[in-house]
Design a protein around this motif. Sequence first.
Motif, mmCIF file in Angstrom:
data_model
loop_
_atom_site.group_PDB
_atom_site.id
_atom_site.type_symbol
_atom_site.label_atom_id
_atom_site.label_comp_id
_atom_site.label_asym_id
_atom_site.label_seq_id
_atom_site.Cartn_x
_atom_site.Cartn_y
_atom_site.Cartn_z
ATOM 1 N N SER A 42 4.815 -2.240 16.980
ATOM 2 C CA SER A 42 3.571 -1.489 16.881
ATOM 3 C C SER A 42 3.850 0.013 16.860
ATOM 4 O O SER A 42 4.657 0.516 17.632
ATOM 5 N N GLY A 43 3.180 0.700 15.944
ATOM 6 C CA GLY A 43 3.294 2.144 15.857
ATOM 7 C C GLY A 43 4.430 2.652 14.995
ATOM 8 O O GLY A 43 4.553 3.855 14.788
ATOM 9 N N GLU A 44 5.263 1.773 14.467
ATOM 10 C CA GLU A 44 6.405 2.215 13.676
ATOM 11 C C GLU A 44 6.021 2.460 12.218
ATOM 12 O O GLU A 44 4.922 2.139 11.784
ATOM 13 N N HIS A 45 6.971 3.034 11.482
ATOM 14 C CA HIS A 45 6.744 3.409 10.087
ATOM 15 C C HIS A 45 7.681 2.624 9.175
ATOM 16 O O HIS A 45 8.852 2.442 9.490
ATOM 17 N N ILE A 46 7.148 2.183 8.037
ATOM 18 C CA ILE A 46 7.926 1.444 7.044
ATOM 19 C C ILE A 46 7.933 2.232 5.748
ATOM 20 O O ILE A 46 6.892 2.712 5.297
ATOM 21 N N LEU A 47 9.099 2.373 5.165
ATOM 22 C CA LEU A 47 9.240 2.958 3.839
ATOM 23 C C LEU A 47 9.349 1.794 2.864
ATOM 24 O O LEU A 47 10.266 0.983 2.964
ATOM 25 N N ALA A 48 8.389 1.673 1.954
ATOM 26 C CA ALA A 48 8.326 0.511 1.067
ATOM 27 C C ALA A 48 8.382 0.933 -0.394
ATOM 28 O O ALA A 48 7.863 1.984 -0.770
ATOM 29 N N SER A 49 8.994 0.097 -1.194
ATOM 30 C CA SER A 49 9.044 0.337 -2.631
ATOM 31 C C SER A 49 7.646 0.226 -3.221
ATOM 32 O O SER A 49 6.866 -0.650 -2.833
ATOM 33 N N ASP A 50 7.353 1.086 -4.177
ATOM 34 C CA ASP A 50 6.042 1.003 -4.825
ATOM 35 C C ASP A 50 5.958 -0.186 -5.774
ATOM 36 O O ASP A 50 4.903 -0.465 -6.327
ATOM 37 N N GLY A 51 7.048 -0.920 -5.920
ATOM 38 C CA GLY A 51 7.055 -2.088 -6.792
ATOM 39 C C GLY A 51 7.230 -3.400 -6.043
ATOM 40 O O GLY A 51 7.689 -4.382 -6.622
ATOM 41 N N ILE A 52 6.852 -3.434 -4.759
ATOM 42 C CA ILE A 52 7.043 -4.665 -3.987
ATOM 43 C C ILE A 52 6.110 -5.771 -4.470
ATOM 44 O O ILE A 52 5.071 -5.516 -5.076
ATOM 45 N N TYR A 53 6.498 -6.980 -4.170
ATOM 46 C CA TYR A 53 5.743 -8.187 -4.491
ATOM 47 C C TYR A 53 4.345 -8.086 -3.880
ATOM 48 O O TYR A 53 4.179 -7.610 -2.758
ATOM 49 N N GLY A 54 3.342 -8.524 -4.612
ATOM 50 C CA GLY A 54 1.954 -8.406 -4.174
ATOM 51 C C GLY A 54 1.670 -9.011 -2.813
ATOM 52 O O GLY A 54 0.923 -8.445 -2.007
ATOM 53 N N ALA A 55 2.268 -10.153 -2.521
ATOM 54 C CA ALA A 55 2.035 -10.780 -1.216
ATOM 55 C C ALA A 55 2.669 -9.956 -0.093
ATOM 56 O O ALA A 55 2.150 -9.928 1.027
ATOM 57 N N THR A 56 3.764 -9.268 -0.391
ATOM 58 C CA THR A 56 4.376 -8.386 0.611
ATOM 59 C C THR A 56 3.454 -7.208 0.878
ATOM 60 O O THR A 56 3.275 -6.792 2.027
ATOM 61 N N TYR A 57 2.852 -6.672 -0.170
ATOM 62 C CA TYR A 57 1.873 -5.593 -0.008
ATOM 63 C C TYR A 57 0.731 -6.059 0.899
ATOM 64 O O TYR A 57 0.326 -5.347 1.817
ATOM 65 N N SER A 58 0.227 -7.256 0.657
ATOM 66 C CA SER A 58 -0.864 -7.792 1.483
ATOM 67 C C SER A 58 -0.435 -7.954 2.935
ATOM 68 O O SER A 58 -1.204 -7.652 3.856
ATOM 69 N N LEU A 59 0.787 -8.428 3.148
ATOM 70 C CA LEU A 59 1.296 -8.588 4.512
ATOM 71 C C LEU A 59 1.383 -7.235 5.215
ATOM 72 O O LEU A 59 0.968 -7.099 6.366
ATOM 73 N N LEU A 60 1.902 -6.221 4.520
ATOM 74 C CA LEU A 60 1.989 -4.888 5.124
ATOM 75 C C LEU A 60 0.600 -4.355 5.468
ATOM 76 O O LEU A 60 0.409 -3.744 6.518
ATOM 77 N N LYS A 61 -0.357 -4.607 4.596
ATOM 78 C CA LYS A 61 -1.730 -4.158 4.851
ATOM 79 C C LYS A 61 -2.288 -4.827 6.115
ATOM 80 O O LYS A 61 -2.908 -4.178 6.954
ATOM 81 N N GLN A 62 -2.034 -6.125 6.263
ATOM 82 C CA GLN A 62 -2.484 -6.837 7.460
ATOM 83 C C GLN A 62 -1.773 -6.313 8.710
ATOM 84 O O GLN A 62 -2.387 -6.152 9.763
ATOM 85 N N MET A 63 -0.475 -6.052 8.578
ATOM 86 C CA MET A 63 0.287 -5.534 9.714
ATOM 87 C C MET A 63 -0.208 -4.143 10.105
ATOM 88 O O MET A 63 -0.246 -3.808 11.286
ATOM 89 N N LYS A 64 -0.588 -3.350 9.110
ATOM 90 C CA LYS A 64 -1.095 -2.001 9.387
ATOM 91 C C LYS A 64 -2.325 -2.085 10.282
ATOM 92 O O LYS A 64 -2.437 -1.364 11.269
ATOM 93 N N GLU A 65 -3.230 -2.966 9.929
ATOM 94 C CA GLU A 65 -4.469 -3.100 10.687
ATOM 95 C C GLU A 65 -4.233 -3.720 12.062
ATOM 96 O O GLU A 65 -4.787 -3.269 13.056
ATOM 97 N N ARG A 66 -3.407 -4.723 12.116
ATOM 98 C CA ARG A 66 -3.216 -5.473 13.358
ATOM 99 C C ARG A 66 -2.254 -4.791 14.330
ATOM 100 O O ARG A 66 -2.473 -4.789 15.534
ATOM 101 N N TYR A 67 -1.173 -4.207 13.800
ATOM 102 C CA TYR A 67 -0.122 -3.667 14.664
ATOM 103 C C TYR A 67 -0.046 -2.146 14.641
ATOM 104 O O TYR A 67 0.854 -1.562 15.225
ATOM 105 N N LYS A 68 -0.976 -1.528 13.933
ATOM 106 C CA LYS A 68 -1.040 -0.063 13.877
ATOM 107 C C LYS A 68 0.257 0.556 13.368
ATOM 108 O O LYS A 68 0.712 1.574 13.863
ATOM 109 N N ILE A 69 0.855 -0.080 12.375
ATOM 110 C CA ILE A 69 2.036 0.501 11.741
ATOM 111 C C ILE A 69 1.571 1.405 10.607
ATOM 112 O O ILE A 69 0.425 1.323 10.160
ATOM 113 N N SER A 70 2.449 2.251 10.160
ATOM 114 C CA SER A 70 2.158 3.061 8.980
ATOM 115 C C SER A 70 3.241 2.781 7.951
ATOM 116 O O SER A 70 4.324 2.302 8.288
ATOM 117 N N PHE A 71 2.930 3.040 6.709
ATOM 118 C CA PHE A 71 3.941 2.852 5.677
ATOM 119 C C PHE A 71 3.701 3.831 4.547
ATOM 120 O O PHE A 71 2.598 4.329 4.345
#
Length: 95
Positions: A42-71
């Motif tokens: 919780s609270g950590e930052h992820i550097l992600a490729s702008d070309g990641i798989y769509g389901a990975t994008y969705s997972l990161l979005k869910q993690m952002k809301e639930r675990y207060k991460i940023s990316f």
Amino acid sequence: MGNPTVTQFEERIAIAEQAECALAFSSGMAAISAVLFTHVKSGEHILASDGIYGATYSLLKQMKERYKISFTYVDFNDLEHVETKLKKENNISVT
């Protein structure tokens, strides 16, 4: 007790990669989820490729809301740009 075929596969991959061990997953998303949920807190930052798989994008979005991460999404083909986006608090990079 695991599946003997999977166990043998993991052992052979570990040997081929000269690694201590290897893990096999039933899908790429299972592997990505395991890595993210194991290493990102919780609270950590992820550097992600702008070309990641769509389901990975969705997972990161869910993690952002639930675990207060940023990316931050970046083009990993432009290493100079990636370097400017690297932050001390980056916990993981997803490509």
